[in-house]
Design a protein around this motif. Structure first.
Motif, mmCIF file in Angstrom:
data_model
loop_
_atom_site.group_PDB
_atom_site.id
_atom_site.type_symbol
_atom_site.label_atom_id
_atom_site.label_comp_id
_atom_site.label_asym_id
_atom_site.label_seq_id
_atom_site.Cartn_x
_atom_site.Cartn_y
_atom_site.Cartn_z
ATOM 1 N N PRO A 16 64.990 70.558 6.943
ATOM 2 C CA PRO A 16 64.948 70.533 5.470
ATOM 3 C C PRO A 16 63.983 71.567 4.918
ATOM 4 N N ALA A 17 62.808 71.664 5.536
ATOM 5 C CA ALA A 17 61.830 72.634 5.044
ATOM 6 C C ALA A 17 62.371 74.045 5.226
ATOM 7 N N LEU A 18 63.053 74.281 6.334
ATOM 8 C CA LEU A 18 63.632 75.600 6.586
ATOM 9 C C LEU A 18 64.658 75.933 5.505
ATOM 10 N N LEU A 23 66.056 79.151 0.784
ATOM 11 C CA LEU A 23 66.560 79.241 -0.582
ATOM 12 C C LEU A 23 65.543 79.903 -1.490
ATOM 13 N N LEU A 24 64.291 79.444 -1.351
ATOM 14 C CA LEU A 24 63.233 79.957 -2.209
ATOM 15 C C LEU A 24 63.042 81.454 -1.972
ATOM 16 N N ALA A 25 63.001 81.831 -0.692
ATOM 17 C CA ALA A 25 62.817 83.245 -0.360
ATOM 18 C C ALA A 25 63.973 84.065 -0.931
ATOM 19 N N GLU A 31 65.690 88.024 -7.307
ATOM 20 C CA GLU A 31 65.183 88.328 -8.650
ATOM 21 C C GLU A 31 64.348 89.597 -8.659
ATOM 22 N N VAL A 32 63.473 89.733 -7.624
ATOM 23 C CA VAL A 32 62.590 90.898 -7.594
ATOM 24 C C VAL A 32 63.417 92.181 -7.525
ATOM 25 N N VAL A 284 73.335 82.001 -0.696
ATOM 26 C CA VAL A 284 71.956 82.471 -0.545
ATOM 27 C C VAL A 284 71.502 82.276 0.905
ATOM 28 N N ILE A 285 71.729 81.060 1.440
ATOM 29 C CA ILE A 285 71.334 80.773 2.825
ATOM 30 C C ILE A 285 71.964 81.778 3.787
ATOM 31 N N LEU A 286 73.246 82.019 3.598
ATOM 32 C CA LEU A 286 73.946 82.915 4.519
ATOM 33 C C LEU A 286 73.333 84.308 4.498
ATOM 34 N N PHE A 287 73.050 84.806 3.291
ATOM 35 C CA PHE A 287 72.541 86.173 3.218
ATOM 36 C C PHE A 287 71.120 86.262 3.750
#
Lengths: 403, 378
Positions: A16-18, A23-25, A31-32, A284-287
């Motif tokens: 879950p943390a991964l 996702l967050l990364a 966005e950046v 997002v996860i996949l990329f």
């Protein structure tokens, strides 16, 4: 010890943390890159993965990537399902030149890459394997760019159709090459013949059964968007899990499921497909994960072959589209844009390389380096190419942000 | 002022313009491929013309000029078949109906010609909300004075055309409760409404010149009236109809307009009457809201009556003219639909009730347009 409720240090974070961290990364990276460079968000997801990966920070160890294979398979499964669902047999029947163009696009692309790799002195069998992998366009990139630009029109539709066809052709070619790889490794004739048969027939059958189940249950829950969404996700995840357990191909199973669900829906029970925000999570996860598994290290050593691989791929796709585009109703100006849009390679290619190398270590060495380096470049540049193509074609919604 | 010279057309000819929806085959939302489709259609020989319309999601079919209903219907069918076939090559579907049931107007894009860009600049969001699909019927008139008389007299029948064509019950994903929600979108334009009560062509020209001198309009195109004279074609143009769900009904509506015009010009049953315009807004609303179930006020008899009865009486009244012009079968079919209380709007609601999905309602509507047995006035 009275403080036994405290975790041992450092704490062990599980899946879950991964999942959350990826996702967050991805979100931050996307966005950046979008705000500072004006590039597609996908490029940012990938770069975030590169930073987290073994090549840079090492936050994601190579082992973590194998553990995350479930996530990759789920994401790819959802994506190729959606892609399969866009493949309309009626359209191909009505516009036979279009079908011819789609097949020619795959075949010429394969042939050009194969010839280029032969010229670089690779063994024919391995060159053919790499060419098969290179035939496929990244379904994830084209779908996500199309979604984010809210693109609609002939170039977009054909890009998705050609991608679906070239993914199927790539898998067919790769599977048909299996017997030869088997023989190369002195396995029995029986294994050599039965293995590809098992994968193709088994995956197709699984996809077929899943599509009938989907249509039957969709008829039963009726046309309610919320329920059909749950049903779709449930069946896609089930099919991915079943394909993995049965050693079948996740991609072939899910693209079959998507295609048949669309084309066998004679009673018109399915609502138009909308994965919405939920689907974005998997993109997002996949990329991020493919970003983490990219390898740039070998690039300088094989730069010539990589360049040849990419150029041959472009030429092969372009030739077919220029030759047959007109007959299938693509305007000449659009043929070039379509070729550009079909450039991306990504997670799908990485998965194909990893799977092939796992079975046939001989594929591992230099050739894998060539393909993976090409993927690394096209993973970063591909989304930009697709975005430019759709914008130039005038099919992007001007109000939609950069993808 | 040659552009305002009224070109006489003595034969009570008819012609039709139909604005059509282009939809995507995977989600049945509006497509944006008008330009691609038109480029393909340029290579197909057609009797009439197919043109761009204000947004990239619509095309307009124009028939050539006809004297008889049968020929008009045949041309419409041939053109429809060509359009459906070429659209199929691009994986697009085509459908009738006055509005797309669930598209989002903000997603519409204006077809890039000077005139349409100007309209977008001038009218802002109205221009995009104007993604509605109408049928215009042209009826030839012998002179400008006849045209003026015919516009005034035809206005009494505007509710008939609204109710008989109504096919836009859904708009922006909602059931509007109207039979024709399209008409409301048209009302928002400042020059919508009707022609002023002028007595002849000379007085109309005077009015037109004043409006031009004020700078309110630049040409006749700027008037979005329910019925307007079109001097260069020598016609009056009835613009209140939704595009029906079938070409059969589109042709039947033209036959009805032709028969009415023949009757009005031949018999001159009454002089034009200003009261027509007093009750017009009320009648128009009743027809758009309730369709054939509405109540209208007959400005000549000065009493209220069910719209369906009024339509049936009018059709019966012009049957001799229709028979002479070859439109009797078409009018009989229209009357049969009125008696069985059929309308395209109700058909759309019924399909939505059956399949609970607006996307699938559009799918069925496109199949019907493409030539599945039309229920009405085939």
């Amino acid at each position: 010890m009275e403080l036994g409720f405290l975790p041992s240090l450092p704490p062990a974070f599980g899946q879950p943390a991964l999942f959350g961290a990826l996702l967050l990364a991805g979100l931050l990276g996307g966005e950046v890159v979008r705000r500072t460079l004006g590039l597609p968000r996908i490029t940012g997801y990938v770069l975030a993965g590169v930073l987290l990966g073994p090549q840079v920070s090492g936050f994601l160890a190579p082992g973590a990537l194998l553990e995350a294979r479930v996530l990759i398979d789920l994401s790819l499964g959802l994506i190729v399902f959606e892609l399969g669902h866009r493949l309309d047999f009626q359209w191909l029947r009505r516009n036979r030149w279009l079908f011819a163009a789609a097949i020619a696009e795959s075949v010429l692309c394969f042939a050009c890459v194969f010839a280029a790799l032969l010229a670089f002195g690779f063994q024919p069998l391995l060159a053919a394997t790499a060419a098969a992998i290179g035939t496929a366009t990244s379904p994830a990139v084209v779908l996500l760019v199309a979604h984010e630009l809210r693109a609609a029109g002939q170039v977009t539709e054909r890009m998705l159709l050609f991608t679906a066809v070239n993914c199927v052709v790539a898998y067919l070619a790769l599977t048909l090459l299996l017997p030869f790889l088997h023989l190369e490794h002195a396995t029995s004739w029986r294994a050599a013949v039965l293995h590809p048969l098992y994968i193709l027939a088994g995956s197709a059958l699984l996809g077929f059964v899943a599509s009938l189940t989907l249509l039957w249950l969709a008829g039963w829950v009726r046309k309610r968007e919320d329920r059909q969404f749950i049903l779709l996700v449930a069946l896609v995840v089930l099919a991915v899990g079943a394909a993995r357990s049965l050693n079948l191909s996740v991609v072939v199973t899910l693209i079959t499921l998507g295609m048949l669900a669309r084309n066998f829906d004679y009673e018109h029970v399915l609502l138009p497909l909308r994965f919405g925000y939920g689907g974005q999570l998997f993109f997002v996860i996949l990329f991020v994960l493919t970003g983490a598994s990219l390898e740039f290290g070998a690039l300088p050593a094989v730069a010539g072959a990589v360049l040849a691989f990419i150029v041959a791929r472009f030429v092969g796709k372009g030739l077919a589209l220029v030759a047959l585009g007109r007959l299938s109703g693509v305007r000449p100006a659009s043929a070039g844009l379509l070729t550009l849009a079909l450039m991306p390679m990504s997670g799908l290619a990485v998965v194909m390389v990893l799977d092939t190398a796992a079975m046939y270590p001989a594929f591992g060495g230099e050739l894998a380096a060539v393909v993976l380096s090409a993927v690394a470049l096209l993973e970063i540049l591909g989304p930009v190419a697709t975005q430019i193509a759709l914008r130039r074609a005038g099919e992007a919604d001007p109000a939609a942000g950069s993808a | 002022m040659a552009e305002m010279d009224f070109t006489p057309s003595p034969e009570l000819t008819i012609g039709v313009e139909l604005e059509l929806q282009l939809v995507q085959s995977h989600d049945y939302d509006l497509a944006r491929d008008a330009a691609e489709l038109l480029a393909r259609l340029e290579k197909v020989p057609l009797a009439g013309a197919v043109k761009p319309e204000i947004t990239e999601s619509m095309i307009e079919l124009n028939t050539s000029v006809h004297r008889r209903h049968a020929a008009l219907a045949a041309e419409l069918e041939a053109t429809r078949d060509a359009v459906v076939k070429e659209a199929g090559m691009l994986n697009l579907r085509v459908c009738g109906g006055g509005a797309h049931p669930f598209h989002s107007w903000s997603a519409r894009r204006i077809f890039p010609t000077e005139r349409f860009k100007h309209i977008l600049e001038r009218y802002g969001y109205l221009a995009k909300q104007f993604t509605v699909f109408g049928q215009h019927i042209h009826v030839g008139c012998p002179s400008g004075d006849d045209a003026v008389y015919l516009v005034h007299m035809m206005t009494r029948y505007v509710p008939h055309f609204i109710a008989l064509s109504a096919a836009s019950p859904f708009y922006q994903g909602e059931d509007t409760s109207f039979q024709s929600s399209r008409l409301t979108a048209v009302n928002a334009f400042p020059l919508a409404g009707h022609m002023p009560f002028v007595k002849d062509w000379a007085e109309f020209l005077e009015y037109y010149e004043r409006m031009r001198a004020f700078g309110v309009v630049e040409s006749m195109k700027d008037f979005y009236w329910d019925i307007r004279p079109k001097p260069e074609y020598g016609t009056i143009e009835i613009r209140v109809c939704d595009t029906p769900l079938t070409v059969g009904r589109a042709a039947a509506l033209a036959a009805y307009a032709q028969a009415l015009a023949r009757w009005l010009l031949d018999e001159r049953p009454q002089p034009a009457k200003r009261a027509v315009y007093l009750v017009n807004a009320f009648n128009r609303f009743e027809a758009a809201r309730f369709g054939l179930r509405g109540q209208i006020i007959d400005p000549f008899a000065e009493k209220k009556r069910p719209l369906a009865d009024d339509v049936l009486d009018a059709i019966a009244g012009v049957m001799p003219q229709a028979a002479a012009l070859g439109g009797a079968d078409a009018l009989a079919a229209l009357a049969a639909d009125v008696r069985s209380a059929y309308s395209d709007a109700d058909w759309l609601r019924e399909r939505f009730a059956a399949n609970k999905s607006l996307a699938h309602t559009v799918r069925e509507s496109a199949a019907r347009w493409a030539g599945d047995k039309p229920r009405a006035s085939g």
